[in-house]
Design an enzyme around this catalytic site. Structure first.
Site, PDB file in Angstrom:
ATOM      1  N   HIS A  70       0.849  -1.183   0.000  1.00 57.15           N
ATOM      2  CA  HIS A  70       0.000   0.000   0.000  1.00 57.15           C
ATOM      3  C   HIS A  70       0.890   1.241   0.000  1.00 57.15           C
ATOM      4  O   HIS A  70       1.760   1.380   0.857  1.00 57.15           O
ATOM      5  CB  HIS A  70      -0.886   0.044   1.251  1.00 57.15           C
ATOM      6  CG  HIS A  70      -1.708  -1.187   1.449  1.00 57.15           C
ATOM      7  ND1 HIS A  70      -2.167  -1.580   2.687  1.00 57.15           N
ATOM      8  CD2 HIS A  70      -2.154  -2.128   0.562  1.00 57.15           C
ATOM      9  CE1 HIS A  70      -2.864  -2.694   2.566  1.00 57.15           C
ATOM     10  NE2 HIS A  70      -2.863  -3.053   1.291  1.00 57.15           N
ATOM     11  N   TYR A 133       2.786   2.225  13.458  1.00 57.71           N
ATOM     12  CA  TYR A 133       3.257   3.242  12.510  1.00 57.71           C
ATOM     13  C   TYR A 133       2.641   4.592  12.818  1.00 57.71           C
ATOM     14  O   TYR A 133       1.460   4.721  13.107  1.00 57.71           O
ATOM     15  CB  TYR A 133       3.030   2.825  11.055  1.00 57.71           C
ATOM     16  CG  TYR A 133       1.643   2.374  10.680  1.00 57.71           C
ATOM     17  CD1 TYR A 133       0.789   3.199   9.958  1.00 57.71           C
ATOM     18  CD2 TYR A 133       1.189   1.096  11.026  1.00 57.71           C
ATOM     19  CE1 TYR A 133      -0.474   2.780   9.580  1.00 57.71           C
ATOM     20  CE2 TYR A 133      -0.082   0.671  10.663  1.00 57.71           C
ATOM     21  CZ  TYR A 133      -0.911   1.510   9.945  1.00 57.71           C
ATOM     22  OH  TYR A 133      -2.164   1.095   9.581  1.00 57.71           O
TER      23      TYR A 133
END
Length: 473
Positions: A70, A133
């Site tokens: 992604h 993240y």
């Protein structure tokens, strides 16, 4: 476990901007501790000034869970809280590195900085792996439109997954992503131009024909003086804003209504714009003027003291102060701008082809700056990632008075330059009310922008080109 002796380090990879960090782990029999994100230390070690706004955690129950590829429209900082992963990254930004692959095994002692447009994928190597993240933008439905994807099993990438993809745990969506040859490149962030109807704005609009990053808006589309208009802008889509809007009616600025408008456009609105650029971490390019100086010095450098004589210069000086609050800013001072629109050169050209013999002041000195040249200089600062701060920009060549400029125009139009009469500023202003004070010298030292790699064009050569354009109409 015992404390590791590794020092914090930032390592570059073959994908530009993709960086792997070595993180010190401090542990004993109880477990370990680490500074997973420490902005000051990591920037000092070489990481970009990353300012996250959201923290996401992906918990993965089983070994072999595989997610990606992604590519998202923001930067992110990837780390592992527990377990370990095999990470893979593919550059989906347009350019020479498109399709470049980097892989690495990541555990608690490592982290990865993933720049916008680089596709991220990972495979868990242990059960109960927690993958964390930080990202620089809040997720929204509109941001999904800027995503790009690549198939995890793309044979052209030939990723050596530790657990073969046909044995891994994948989502249905990840299995259906296109191969690299069909992937949509992630476009670079755009550059917003405010004041698209002015001379500089029109020059930047012309550049947008070959540079799709430039998004030029006129006052009708985005009013700098309307905070609500500014708030409607999709700030996350832009890397920089070029403020080409200004109130430049120098004489009218000395009237009550003009004074109010000058301060509104050149100071108050710039303060509002600067505040939003700082909050959204967008670079700001702001164009200022030699009128912030009093004209008593023969040449002005970037660090010269400002001392504006009139309302226009004062309002622009106030705008400069506001721009200084933006961490990533270019303040570009210029003068005597010539482009598409009302300007001195066009007026003198029209008079040269008429029966009027103008009288022009001969005690104000400077250099012409052509909007096309200024636009290219601004883009050079952005594209070369020049040091932020103040830059003077002015056409090259010997300084001239307005009278000398007018004579050059008449001569280039094939007319007798002696038709241009001369006068002093004081005499010229005697019967004109309002009349703003002008700096006698507006000559700018352009050494700094030259050192940054852009050489302003010769003012007389640009003048000839501009006159050819006018005379061909």
């Amino acid at each position: 476990m015992s404390s590791q002796t590794v020092e914090l380090a930032v390592r570059e990879t073959t994908i530009p901007g993709l960086m792997i960090l070595d993180l010190p782990l401090h542990g004993d029999s109880r477990g370990w501790f680490k500074e997973n994100w420490q902005r000051a230390k990591m920037i000092a070690a070489g990481l970009p000034d990353f300012r996250p706004v959201q923290n996401n955690i992906s918990y993965n129950e089983f070994r072999g869970t595989t997610r990606g590829f992604h590519a998202e429209p923001w930067d992110k900082y990837v780390s592992v809280a527990s377990g370990s992963i095999f990470g893979a990254w593919v550059d989906l930004r347009p350019g020479d590195s498109f399709g470049q692959l980097v892989t690495a095994q990541i555990g608690p002692a490592s982290a990865v900085f993933v720049p916008r447009g680089v596709a991220n994928a990972f495979q868990t190597l242990q059960d109960h792996t927690a993958y964390s993240y930080l990202v620089t933008e809040h997720w929204s439905e509109t941001s999904r439109e800027l995503y790009s994807y690549v198939n995890l099993a793309d044979p052209s990438l030939n990723v050596e997954w530790p657990i073969p993809i046909n044995e891994a745990i994948l989502s249905e969506a990840d299995q259906s992503h296109p191969n690299l040859s069909e992937a949509t490149p992630v476009p670079a962030k755009r550059i917003l131009v405010l004041g698209g109807g002015g001379q500089l704005g029109q020059a930047l609009a012309e550049l947008s024909g070959t540079d799709p990053r430039l998004h030029v808006l006129t006052r009708r589309q985005a009013d700098l003086c309307d905070p609500k208009s500014l708030d409607r802008l999709q700030w996350s889509a832009y890397s920089h804003v070029i403020n080409a809007a200004a109130y430049t009616a120098v004489d009218a600025a000395e009237t009550p209504s003009g004074r109010m408008r000058a301060w509104q456009v050149n100071a108050q609105a710039v303060r509002e714009l600067s505040a939003r650029c700082a909050v959204h971490q967008v670079g700001l390019v702001h164009v200022s003027t030699d009128y912030v100086f009093d004209g008593m010095e023969k040449v002005y450098a970037e660090e010269s003291s400002i001392a504006p004589l009139g309302v226009y210069g004062q309002s622009k000086a106030a705008g400069e102060t506001a721009v200084g609050s933006v961490p990533r800013h270019y303040l570009v001072r210029t003068s005597w701008v010539v482009g598409h629109g009302a300007n001195f050169v066009d007026t003198m050209t029209r008079l040269a082809h008429s029966d009027v013999d103008p009288v022009v002041v001969d005690d104000q000195f400077g250099r012409l700056t052509f909007a096309e040249d200024l636009a290219r200089g601004i883009m050079h600062l952005i594209d070369s990632d020049a040091q932020y701060g103040t830059y003077n920009f002015q056409g090259a060549g010997q300084p001239m008075s307005w009278h000398k400029v007018a004579q050059e125009i008449f001569a280039l139009c094939g007319e007798d330059a002696r038709r241009v009469g001369s006068t002093s500023t004081q005499e010229y202003a005697a019967n004109r009310v309002p009349f703003a004070p002008r700096p006698a010298y507006g000559v700018l030292d352009t050494s700094k922008i030259r050192a940054a790699g852009y050489i302003p064009g010769d003012q007389l050569e640009y003048l000839k080109k501009h006159l050819r354009m006018l005379n061909s109409k």
